[in-house]
Design an enzyme around this catalytic site. Structure first.
Site, PDB file in Angstrom:
ATOM      1  N   ASP A  62      24.135  74.669  81.988  1.00  0.00           N
ATOM      2  CA  ASP A  62      22.688  74.474  81.899  1.00  0.00           C
ATOM      3  C   ASP A  62      22.354  73.775  80.582  1.00  0.00           C
ATOM      4  OD1 ASP A  62      19.742  75.083  82.206  1.00  0.00           O
ATOM      5  OD2 ASP A  62      20.524  76.347  83.815  1.00  0.00           O
ATOM      6  N   HIS A  95      15.221  76.622  79.646  1.00  0.00           N
ATOM      7  CA  HIS A  95      15.745  76.871  80.991  1.00  0.00           C
ATOM      8  C   HIS A  95      17.016  77.698  81.010  1.00  0.00           C
ATOM      9  CE1 HIS A  95      17.499  75.783  84.971  1.00  0.00           C
ATOM     10  NE2 HIS A  95      16.245  75.926  85.316  1.00  0.00           N
ATOM     11  N   SER A 256      16.113  78.389  90.675  1.00  0.00           N
ATOM     12  CA  SER A 256      16.941  78.649  89.495  1.00  0.00           C
ATOM     13  C   SER A 256      17.052  80.140  89.233  1.00  0.00           C
ATOM     14  CB  SER A 256      16.324  78.019  88.244  1.00  0.00           C
ATOM     15  OG  SER A 256      16.505  76.652  88.214  1.00  0.00           O
TER      16      SER A 256
END
Length: 400
Positions: A62, A95, A256
């Site tokens: 990520d 994120h 996600s």
């Protein structure tokens, strides 16, 4: 592409996160875990008496994973595959850290409580492109396949990819390599289900577990892309970091998040059954997942159902079966994005608002759990709610 969705509430979020996150002000930090509605229905506290995921490492490929208070003691050194300042524990977006916390957060200092708080996180930082319309995706400047190969050669048993890319031979080869090394790979299906589905990779490879999202109302989320879905997990109204400065949490939606919950669920099971292979862990997850209310084993939106690790850990359900047979693949076939190879379910009518294959199970009335009814996660088929149809089509490059 992928991962969180948003409604424009804060200008700074729009510039940072694009269209792939739904955000609203969350509770204060001291009670943020109370906003994690799925932990109670999933019987997290009871599961943690059996397994916290200790002994299992999850590679989070990520935007990096910041060393937050709730991840204290959970992070391994990792590797940075970008030319950005810092290292794998510097998250240039909020994120990767949000994803890691949903998997392994300890809840310390009012932070997010992970579904598998004993897990170790191996952060592998890749450069993701940001786009106001399409969200986050592989930028092309850094090799996603390289990160997959690093994870494959590591001690990580599970690879979490809450990101998407385009199909390439190099990416497919890296995925195949990781699977050959005994890794279990979870990837997001994407968040354009309400605007028209597009194939997302690596989720659309046949040997990758494609994860869609469900909400607290027992429905497949409208945004959750479908057609290639294998499993679903809670993905809506869940706390994530609002901004790259990590100043506050917001409520987020996205496949996600669902992928992180699925990865953490697998870690709980694998820690309790360390001698099982990736194939066996996935098989029991598929067998014990909450099914469509019409009794079918599969629907294009739910996949094989919504993850219920407590059925394995607390109820002892699920047959691990053949350790060498990938449950999504035919024995004689090898995965390819252009030639679907997994054993498909029986043909079913096309999904629509009236199809019972789009209905999901609701909790038994006397279950006794506090909070919203979440039968997808906790139990019996005594009633059903209608899943909102998402989009009008999907180019199937996977299995179905």
């Amino acid at each position: 592409m992928t991962l969180f969705r948003r409604v424009s509430l804060l200008t700074i979020l729009a510039s940072l996160l694009g269209s792939s996150i739904w955000l609203a002000p969350a509770a204060t930090a001291r009670d943020i875990s109370e906003e994690q509605w799925y932990l109670g229905p999933m019987k997290a506290e009871e599961m943690w008496e059996v397994s916290t995921g200790e002994g299992v490492t999850v590679a989070v490929i990520d935007s990096g994973v910041k060393s937050s208070a709730t991840l204290n003691g959970r992070l391994l050194p990792g590797e940075d595959l970008t030319d950005l300042p810092g290292d794998a524990t510097d998250d240039y977006l909020p994120h990767g850290t949000s994803v890691a916390e949903v998997i392994a957060g300890t809840g310390k200092n009012g932070g997010v409580q992970g579904i598998a708080p004993g897990v170790k996180i191996l952060p592998l930082r890749v450069k993701l492109a940001t786009d106001e319309d399409d969200g986050w995706e592989d930028s092309g400047e850094t090799s996603l396949e390289d990160a997959i190969r690093v994870a494959a050669d590591s001690d990580a048993r599970i690879l979490n990819m809450s990101i998407g890319s385009v199909p390439t031979q190099a990416l497919e080869s890296a995925v195949d390599y990781a699977v050959s090394k005994g890794k279990l790979i979870f990837a997001s299906t994407g968040n354009n289900g309400d605007e028209g589905n597009q194939p997302i990779f690596p989720a659309s490879y046949a040997n990758v577990v494609a994860v869609g999202a469900v909400n607290k109302n027992n429905r497949v989320a409208e945004y959750s892309q479908y057609g290639q879905t294998d499993l679903t997990a809670p993905g809506s109204d869940i706390p994530v970091w609002c901004d790259k400065d990590f100043t506050s949490y917001c409520m987020g939606d996205g496949t996600s998040i669902a992928t992180a919950v699925a990865s953490g669920s697998a870690a709980l099971i694998w820690a309790e059954h360390p001698d099982w292979t990736a194939n066996q862990v996935l098989r029991v997850m598929m067998e014990t997942a909450s099914k469509p209310a019409d009794g079918s084993d599969y629907s294009t939106k739910l996949g094989y159902g919504t993850v219920r690790p407590r059925k394995v850990l607390l109820d002892g359900e699920g047959d691990p079966g053949d350790p060498n047979q990938h449950p999504l693949l035919k024995e004689e076939a090898s995965p390819s994005p252009s030639a679907p190879t997994s054993a498909p379910p029986e043909e079913k009518p096309a999904d629509n608002d009236d199809s019972k294959s789009d209905w999901v199970e609701v909790a038994e009335e006397d279950d006794g759990d506090d909070g919203p009814s979440t039968g997808l996660l906790i139990g019996g088929a005594v009633a059903a709610v209608l899943v909102v149809a998402a989009g009008v089509g999907f180019l199937v490059l996977r299995r179905r």
